[in-house]
Write an enzyme that holds these catalytic residues in place. Structure first.
Site, PDB file in Angstrom:
ATOM      1  N   ASN A  61       4.940  -1.386   9.130  1.00  0.00           N
ATOM      2  CA  ASN A  61       3.577  -1.797   8.795  1.00  0.00           C
ATOM      3  C   ASN A  61       3.633  -3.268   8.391  1.00  0.00           C
ATOM      4  O   ASN A  61       4.072  -3.591   7.290  1.00  0.00           O
ATOM      5  CB  ASN A  61       3.048  -0.928   7.643  1.00  0.00           C
ATOM      6  CG  ASN A  61       1.694  -1.398   7.143  1.00  0.00           C
ATOM      7  OD1 ASN A  61       1.035  -2.233   7.764  1.00  0.00           O
ATOM      8  ND2 ASN A  61       1.266  -0.857   6.001  1.00  0.00           N
ATOM      9  N   TRP A  62       3.198  -4.127   9.299  1.00  0.00           N
ATOM     10  CA  TRP A  62       3.301  -5.577   9.051  1.00  0.00           C
ATOM     11  C   TRP A  62       2.299  -6.053   8.003  1.00  0.00           C
ATOM     12  O   TRP A  62       2.372  -7.175   7.542  1.00  0.00           O
ATOM     13  CB  TRP A  62       3.077  -6.343  10.353  1.00  0.00           C
ATOM     14  CG  TRP A  62       4.176  -6.194  11.362  1.00  0.00           C
ATOM     15  CD1 TRP A  62       5.273  -5.372  11.301  1.00  0.00           C
ATOM     16  CD2 TRP A  62       4.286  -6.909  12.603  1.00  0.00           C
ATOM     17  NE1 TRP A  62       6.052  -5.536  12.417  1.00  0.00           N
ATOM     18  CE2 TRP A  62       5.467  -6.471  13.231  1.00  0.00           C
ATOM     19  CE3 TRP A  62       3.497  -7.873  13.239  1.00  0.00           C
ATOM     20  CZ2 TRP A  62       5.878  -6.974  14.474  1.00  0.00           C
ATOM     21  CZ3 TRP A  62       3.898  -8.367  14.469  1.00  0.00           C
ATOM     22  CH2 TRP A  62       5.077  -7.923  15.070  1.00  0.00           C
ATOM     23  N   LYS A  63       1.311  -5.224   7.690  1.00  0.00           N
ATOM     24  CA  LYS A  63       0.214  -5.617   6.771  1.00  0.00           C
ATOM     25  C   LYS A  63      -0.404  -6.928   7.283  1.00  0.00           C
ATOM     26  O   LYS A  63      -0.453  -7.117   8.509  1.00  0.00           O
ATOM     27  CB  LYS A  63       0.732  -5.708   5.331  1.00  0.00           C
ATOM     28  CG  LYS A  63       1.462  -4.415   4.921  1.00  0.00           C
ATOM     29  CD  LYS A  63       1.762  -4.301   3.470  1.00  0.00           C
ATOM     30  CE  LYS A  63       2.459  -2.966   3.209  1.00  0.00           C
ATOM     31  NZ  LYS A  63       2.751  -2.731   1.795  1.00  0.00           N
ATOM     32  N   HIS A  93      -4.148   3.820   3.879  1.00  0.00           N
ATOM     33  CA  HIS A  93      -3.061   3.161   3.152  1.00  0.00           C
ATOM     34  C   HIS A  93      -3.511   2.894   1.712  1.00  0.00           C
ATOM     35  O   HIS A  93      -4.695   2.638   1.464  1.00  0.00           O
ATOM     36  CB  HIS A  93      -2.676   1.851   3.844  1.00  0.00           C
ATOM     37  CG  HIS A  93      -1.409   1.277   3.304  1.00  0.00           C
ATOM     38  ND1 HIS A  93      -1.379   0.517   2.160  1.00  0.00           N
ATOM     39  CD2 HIS A  93      -0.123   1.393   3.726  1.00  0.00           C
ATOM     40  CE1 HIS A  93      -0.109   0.195   1.914  1.00  0.00           C
ATOM     41  NE2 HIS A  93       0.663   0.700   2.842  1.00  0.00           N
ATOM     42  N   GLU A 148      -3.320   0.407  -0.046  1.00  0.00           N
ATOM     43  CA  GLU A 148      -4.009  -0.889  -0.231  1.00  0.00           C
ATOM     44  C   GLU A 148      -5.465  -0.787   0.198  1.00  0.00           C
ATOM     45  O   GLU A 148      -6.325  -1.480  -0.363  1.00  0.00           O
ATOM     46  CB  GLU A 148      -3.238  -1.989   0.525  1.00  0.00           C
ATOM     47  CG  GLU A 148      -1.926  -2.310  -0.194  1.00  0.00           C
ATOM     48  CD  GLU A 148      -0.762  -2.705   0.702  1.00  0.00           C
ATOM     49  OE1 GLU A 148      -0.981  -3.071   1.871  1.00  0.00           O
ATOM     50  OE2 GLU A 148       0.394  -2.638   0.217  1.00  0.00           O
ATOM     51  N   GLU A 193       3.609   7.721   0.331  1.00  0.00           N
ATOM     52  CA  GLU A 193       3.983   6.432  -0.230  1.00  0.00           C
ATOM     53  C   GLU A 193       3.590   6.383  -1.706  1.00  0.00           C
ATOM     54  O   GLU A 193       2.420   6.155  -2.027  1.00  0.00           O
ATOM     55  CB  GLU A 193       3.259   5.300   0.509  1.00  0.00           C
ATOM     56  CG  GLU A 193       3.599   5.194   1.973  1.00  0.00           C
ATOM     57  CD  GLU A 193       3.344   3.801   2.528  1.00  0.00           C
ATOM     58  OE1 GLU A 193       4.283   3.214   3.060  1.00  0.00           O
ATOM     59  OE2 GLU A 193       2.218   3.285   2.386  1.00  0.00           O
ATOM     60  N   GLY A 234       6.345  -2.388  -2.319  1.00  0.00           N
ATOM     61  CA  GLY A 234       6.510  -3.824  -2.512  1.00  0.00           C
ATOM     62  C   GLY A 234       7.093  -4.202  -3.861  1.00  0.00           C
ATOM     63  O   GLY A 234       7.065  -5.363  -4.259  1.00  0.00           O
ATOM     64  N   SER A 291       9.435   0.405  -0.361  1.00  0.00           N
ATOM     65  CA  SER A 291      10.689  -0.352  -0.528  1.00  0.00           C
ATOM     66  C   SER A 291      11.854   0.222   0.279  1.00  0.00           C
ATOM     67  O   SER A 291      12.995   0.188  -0.174  1.00  0.00           O
ATOM     68  CB  SER A 291      11.059  -0.468  -2.015  1.00  0.00           C
ATOM     69  OG  SER A 291      10.034  -1.150  -2.725  1.00  0.00           O
ATOM     70  N   GLY A 303       7.230  -1.612   4.967  1.00  0.00           N
ATOM     71  CA  GLY A 303       6.446  -2.839   4.826  1.00  0.00           C
ATOM     72  C   GLY A 303       7.328  -4.059   5.004  1.00  0.00           C
ATOM     73  O   GLY A 303       7.731  -4.404   6.113  1.00  0.00           O
ATOM     74  N   GLY A 304       7.674  -4.687   3.889  1.00  0.00           N
ATOM     75  CA  GLY A 304       8.403  -5.965   3.888  1.00  0.00           C
ATOM     76  C   GLY A 304       9.598  -6.013   4.828  1.00  0.00           C
ATOM     77  O   GLY A 304       9.769  -6.995   5.571  1.00  0.00           O
TER      78      GLY A 304
HETATM   79  P1  13P Z   1       7.200  -1.984   1.275  1.00  0.00           P
HETATM   80  O1  13P Z   1       8.201  -1.421   2.262  1.00  0.00           O
HETATM   81  O2  13P Z   1       7.078  -3.476   1.375  1.00  0.00           O
HETATM   82  O3  13P Z   1       7.441  -1.476  -0.111  1.00  0.00           O
HETATM   83  O4  13P Z   1       5.768  -1.420   1.739  1.00  0.00           O
HETATM   84  C1  13P Z   1       5.608  -0.062   1.941  1.00  0.00           C
HETATM   85  C2  13P Z   1       4.302   0.167   2.592  1.00  0.00           C
HETATM   86  O5  13P Z   1       3.260   0.056   1.970  1.00  0.00           O
HETATM   87  C3  13P Z   1       4.292   0.518   4.016  1.00  0.00           C
HETATM   88  O6  13P Z   1       3.038   0.937   4.420  1.00  0.00           O
END
Ligand code: 13P
Length: 260
Positions: free
Chosen positions: A10-12, A102, A104, A174, A180, A220, A241-242
């Site tokens: 997930n590149w956000k 998600h 967010e 999640e 993050g 993470s 994510g990251g």
């Molecule tokens: P991180 O891997 O950066 O913690 O993000 C997780 C996430 O929200 C994937 O959708």
């Protein structure tokens, strides 16, 4: 039939369309170098809307072994909804996956289980696969009620979806406190909730649905912790994510099975 793990990046809100093409190409080269076997672990990139057409062109043009998808969708089919993107538009671009709900989106856009359920239904109706997110915030975890909390979310987001569709979709667990933050849930934490979700699916939709549904862990995830998380019986992949923004790191996550 065994469930193929799904590793979705997930590149956000990262990478414009030019950067996206570079990252996808780099990822594909790295996977090729590492002798990636797609049948052992499916890799997907979940990119910003503005990147989808470019990512589609490079993946389909070069026949790269990557799926791609979007991070959100409208609950409407078309019309006067400024700024929204319909499921039909994403299907036309050959998106395979669409992330819905998600944390967010829940936090910054007030998305509820009911809305997320409606979005998931639109994704299914358009012939794509929703990756439906659930997960508790830190206060809920501290209160020790995270399992019942996540099951209530799961009930809400799956409401009214036919069992044969539930069998094909993806649920991403999640825990918000692990997103993050570098704070990873232990493999046992991930298994506790992923196992409970599968138990709920069995109860509400039957054994076939429970056997088919893929349940990811997210929060993470890195190359250094993915193997132990994936060793848990009810964890069928990761929503990353990251770490998905670095080709080498994400390729190692996709290929967790070489270490396992
Ligand atoms: P991180 O891997 O950066 O913690 O993000 C997780 C996430 O929200 C994937 O959708």
């Amino acid at each position: 039939m065994a469930r193929t793990p799904l590793m979705a990046g997930n590149w956000k809100m990262n990478c414009n369309h030019v950067e996206a093409v570079g990252l996808v190409e780099q990822l594909a080269w790295t996977l090729k170098d590492f002798k990636y076997e797609p049948e052992r672990s499916e890799a997907a990139v979940i990119v910003p809307f503005t990147d989808i057409r470019s990512v589609q062109t490079v993946i389909e043009g070069d026949r790269l072994p990557l799926a791609f998808g979007a991070q959100d969708v409208s609950v409407y089919d078309s019309g006067a909804y400024t700024g929204e993107i319909a499921a039909g538009m994403l299907a036309k671009l050959n998106c395979k996956y669409v992330v819905v709900g998600h944390s967010e989106r829940r936090e910054y856009h007030g998305e509820t289980d009911e809305l997320i359920n409606a979005k998931a239904k639109k994704v299914i109706a358009a012939g794509m696969t929703p990756i439906i997110c659930v997960g508790e915030v830190l206060e809920v975890r501290k209160a020790g009620i995270h399992v019942s909390h996540v099951l209530t979310q799961t009930k809400g987001v799956l409401d009214g979806i036919p069992a044969e569709q539930v069998a094909k979709l993806v649920i991403a667990y999640e825990p918000v406190w692990a997103i993050g933050t570098g704070e990873v849930a232990t493999p046992q934490d991930a298994q506790e909730v992923c196992g409970a979700i599968r138990g709920y699916v069995a109860e509400a939709f039957g054994e076939e649905a429970a056997k088919g549904v893929r349940i990811q862990y997210g929060g993470s995830v890195k190359a250094s912790n993915v193997v132990e998380i994936m060793a848990e019986p009810d964890v069928d992949g990761a929503l990353v994510g990251g770490a998905s923004l670095k080709a080498d790191e994400f390729a190692k996550i996709v290929m967790f099975y070489t270490v396992a």
